[in-house]
Design an enzyme around this catalytic site. Sequence first.
Site, mmCIF file in Angstrom:
data_model
loop_
_atom_site.group_PDB
_atom_site.id
_atom_site.type_symbol
_atom_site.label_atom_id
_atom_site.label_comp_id
_atom_site.label_asym_id
_atom_site.label_seq_id
_atom_site.Cartn_x
_atom_site.Cartn_y
_atom_site.Cartn_z
ATOM 1 N N ASP A 96 -3.101 -7.512 -4.634
ATOM 2 C CA ASP A 96 -3.237 -6.498 -3.776
ATOM 3 C C ASP A 96 -4.016 -5.387 -4.682
ATOM 4 O O ASP A 96 -3.340 -4.801 -5.506
ATOM 5 C CB ASP A 96 -2.028 -6.043 -3.284
ATOM 6 C CG ASP A 96 -2.245 -5.543 -1.831
ATOM 7 O OD1 ASP A 96 -3.180 -5.303 -1.226
ATOM 8 O OD2 ASP A 96 -1.269 -5.282 -1.078
ATOM 9 N N CYS A 155 0.829 -1.195 0.011
ATOM 10 C CA CYS A 155 -0.056 0.136 -0.042
ATOM 11 C C CYS A 155 0.743 1.413 0.005
ATOM 12 O O CYS A 155 0.632 2.316 -0.728
ATOM 13 C CB CYS A 155 -1.226 -0.122 1.074
ATOM 14 S SG CYS A 155 -0.434 -0.699 2.698
ATOM 15 N N GLN A 160 0.979 -11.083 -2.917
ATOM 16 C CA GLN A 160 -0.554 -10.727 -2.610
ATOM 17 C C GLN A 160 -1.178 -10.058 -4.163
ATOM 18 O O GLN A 160 -0.509 -9.424 -4.772
ATOM 19 C CB GLN A 160 -0.534 -9.464 -1.811
ATOM 20 C CG GLN A 160 -0.342 -9.872 -0.415
ATOM 21 C CD GLN A 160 -0.245 -8.708 0.669
ATOM 22 O OE1 GLN A 160 0.189 -7.731 0.229
ATOM 23 N NE2 GLN A 160 -0.986 -8.915 1.786
ATOM 24 N N HIS A 169 -8.511 -0.744 0.841
ATOM 25 C CA HIS A 169 -7.351 -1.710 0.689
ATOM 26 C C HIS A 169 -8.103 -3.050 0.409
ATOM 27 O O HIS A 169 -9.124 -3.324 1.128
ATOM 28 C CB HIS A 169 -6.523 -2.133 2.157
ATOM 29 C CG HIS A 169 -5.745 -0.779 2.574
ATOM 30 N ND1 HIS A 169 -4.380 -0.862 2.700
ATOM 31 C CD2 HIS A 169 -6.250 0.389 2.921
ATOM 32 C CE1 HIS A 169 -4.219 0.283 3.275
ATOM 33 N NE2 HIS A 169 -4.996 0.901 3.342
ATOM 34 N N HIS A 180 -5.681 -1.247 -4.127
ATOM 35 C CA HIS A 180 -5.875 -0.091 -3.391
ATOM 36 C C HIS A 180 -6.950 0.803 -4.489
ATOM 37 O O HIS A 180 -6.578 1.148 -5.508
ATOM 38 C CB HIS A 180 -4.762 0.698 -3.072
ATOM 39 C CG HIS A 180 -3.794 -0.261 -2.194
ATOM 40 N ND1 HIS A 180 -2.883 -1.199 -2.512
ATOM 41 C CD2 HIS A 180 -4.136 -0.553 -0.685
ATOM 42 C CE1 HIS A 180 -2.704 -1.791 -1.338
ATOM 43 N NE2 HIS A 180 -2.907 -1.325 -0.432
ATOM 44 N N ARG A 198 7.604 -11.325 4.886
ATOM 45 C CA ARG A 198 7.410 -10.911 6.459
ATOM 46 C C ARG A 198 8.298 -12.128 7.309
ATOM 47 O O ARG A 198 8.323 -13.175 6.810
ATOM 48 C CB ARG A 198 5.875 -11.005 6.540
ATOM 49 C CG ARG A 198 5.269 -10.186 5.673
ATOM 50 C CD ARG A 198 3.833 -9.752 6.156
ATOM 51 N NE ARG A 198 2.915 -8.659 5.522
ATOM 52 C CZ ARG A 198 1.840 -8.529 5.114
ATOM 53 N NH1 ARG A 198 1.229 -9.528 6.129
ATOM 54 N NH2 ARG A 198 1.282 -7.846 4.601
ATOM 55 N N LYS A 255 -12.019 -3.558 9.115
ATOM 56 C CA LYS A 255 -11.816 -4.196 7.980
ATOM 57 C C LYS A 255 -12.887 -5.217 7.862
ATOM 58 O O LYS A 255 -13.245 -5.946 8.988
ATOM 59 C CB LYS A 255 -10.366 -4.985 7.660
ATOM 60 C CG LYS A 255 -10.178 -5.975 9.022
ATOM 61 C CD LYS A 255 -8.832 -6.817 8.355
ATOM 62 C CE LYS A 255 -8.416 -7.656 9.661
ATOM 63 N NZ LYS A 255 -7.391 -8.637 9.511
#
Length: 659
Positions: free
Chosen positions: A402, A353, A400, A532, A404, A382, A486
């Site tokens: 991902d 992000c 991911q 997100h 946004h 991670r 979330k």
Amino acid sequence: MSDVRVIIKRDSEREERVVATGTTAAALFEGERSVVAARVGGELKDLAYAVVDADEVEPVAIDSPDGLDILRHSTAHVMAQAVQELFPEARLGIGPPVRNGFYYDFDVDQPFHPDDLGRIEKRMQQIQKQGQRFSRRVVTDSEAREELADEPYKLELIGLKGAAAESAEGADAEVGSGELTIYDNLDPSSGEVCWKDLCRGPHLPTTRMIPAFRLMRTAAAYWRGSERNPQLQRIYGTAWPSRDELKAHLAFLAEAEKRDHRKLGSELDLFSIPEELGSGLAVFHPKGGVIRRVMEDYSRRRHEEADYEFVNTPHITKAHLFETSGHLPHYADSMFPPIQFEGQDYYLKAMNCPLHNLIFRARGRSYRELPLRLFEFGTVYRYEKSGVVHGLTRTRGFTQDDAHIYCTKEQMPDELDTLLTFVLNLLRDYGLSEFYLELSTRGDSDKFIGEPQEWAEATEALRRAAGKQGLELVMDPGGAAYYGPKISVQAKDAIGRTWQMSTIQVDFQQPKRFALEYTAADGSRQTPVMLHRALFGSIERFFAVLLEHYAGVFPPWLAPVQAVGIPIGDPHVSYLGEFAAEAKGRGLRMEVDASADRMQKKIRNAQKQKIPFMVIAGDDDVAQGAVSFRYRDGSQKNGIPRDQALDEIADAVARRVQV
């Protein structure tokens, strides 16, 4: 003796009852064999608890969530007693209930051997049959230390009494934040103490009330979950209200083991996690790569149809970026240590992000561009502890899917509605169909940033979007990210297990931290809302979930090999080669087994590889310009004209149906 008035609560019903002073909860629910404890004023109590005036008392059944925890924690005590009787040198760690079972940690001279579990379980059965009574007594700090002087880990927990214990792994079941208590296991005939443990309780009245249990496995575990502490030996077990429920659970575990993605990944040659790379870092083999590419290609196409724009960002960035976003202060423990380069700290990217914010900020933006939907298959890293890394479901490097979305506040409700619908429909396309939603909200911790009214607005927007889906909504107080609430999509697989899939978050904070702006219709500069969204969560984890959901029997559109040609004899190889070439010309994935194996072995090999279509050809098929199909379930269809056979395979792929 004076009387006391109590209220008996059962669901929505309330019954006032007058009883003699000293009446126990056990007496209140005499004859109700399923009741194993009581909830008094919201707090769990042993059945030996003597009620007092104005108590509100609820029965706790053994098959309720609290009842199961009490059953399993009591069984953990029985296991610990058996271990110390068989291994007198064993020192006690902690033994809390966990989902579907319990564990207890021990400091022993040698790791437990699998054969030891049988001995321990046999001794547990003897203790269970004795009907030893669990007896609670309150002790002072000094009394507890004196009685448990030979138990160094228990002494440490006594020192942690209070908030520190509640934050230590499993310690809350031992001491919590209230008074210190020890539970004695008493011999039913003599009343002598057979064994004792520091514990908050409550427990079953006697060991005879443990209906069914089984010890499962051993593992190494660091004391209080920290790699800086000694490594102990953990024994896992399970306990259930009946033998039938235990049997059903063991059958479920056997089925889950058959579906274990790590086992299937090896058998089907899909992926591996080489020691040379390190724990939690996977490589995908060609067949696994095919499945992954098909998953990504379909998702990419659907995103393009929904007006997402694809971006790409690097794997490493300066530390300042994550300081600006707020991730570094909140997630530093989950990030790999910084790399020193040219006098600056660089971090492996742990989330996408902040980098997408830089793309938004790269030039001026107009309200006419909003909502702006940025999407990336972004690989992140991670630092997961070695104890939680697990196959592809918990890795240290993963990709991911991902997205946004930057929008105005006015656009946010419709965008959330559309976004959640898009997410659920795409998950259904991959074969998942049973869902519920979880709404994670702000807690009392100081980790949460932003104004309460912003959180309230964001939470309400998510709640409204969730309500339109007609799915169960489960609350998760305090489970939000530091920057916003979330929604998590929870999906059930083919054997009823729940997996967290997609997440959608409303973020008012990062746009402000990055000074993101757009020009509104009136010419003013406004801050966008940031949404997100990770649909798969991670491609690796979603791959594992699908592999277990289908037990490796992928529908043709996801299968790495959709059809395999099996010639009855060598003269038929070239004929099937021509058929395979036509199939590939139509975008199908087909191979021909031209090995020296006999036909029946080739069929067995194809079945083991779970290939949807086995295309067989012999003299009659060649003469007729046809082929024969053998399906994964063993059924067969003969003499299919080649064009029709190709159409059948292509149709099954296009419709994403299982065969």
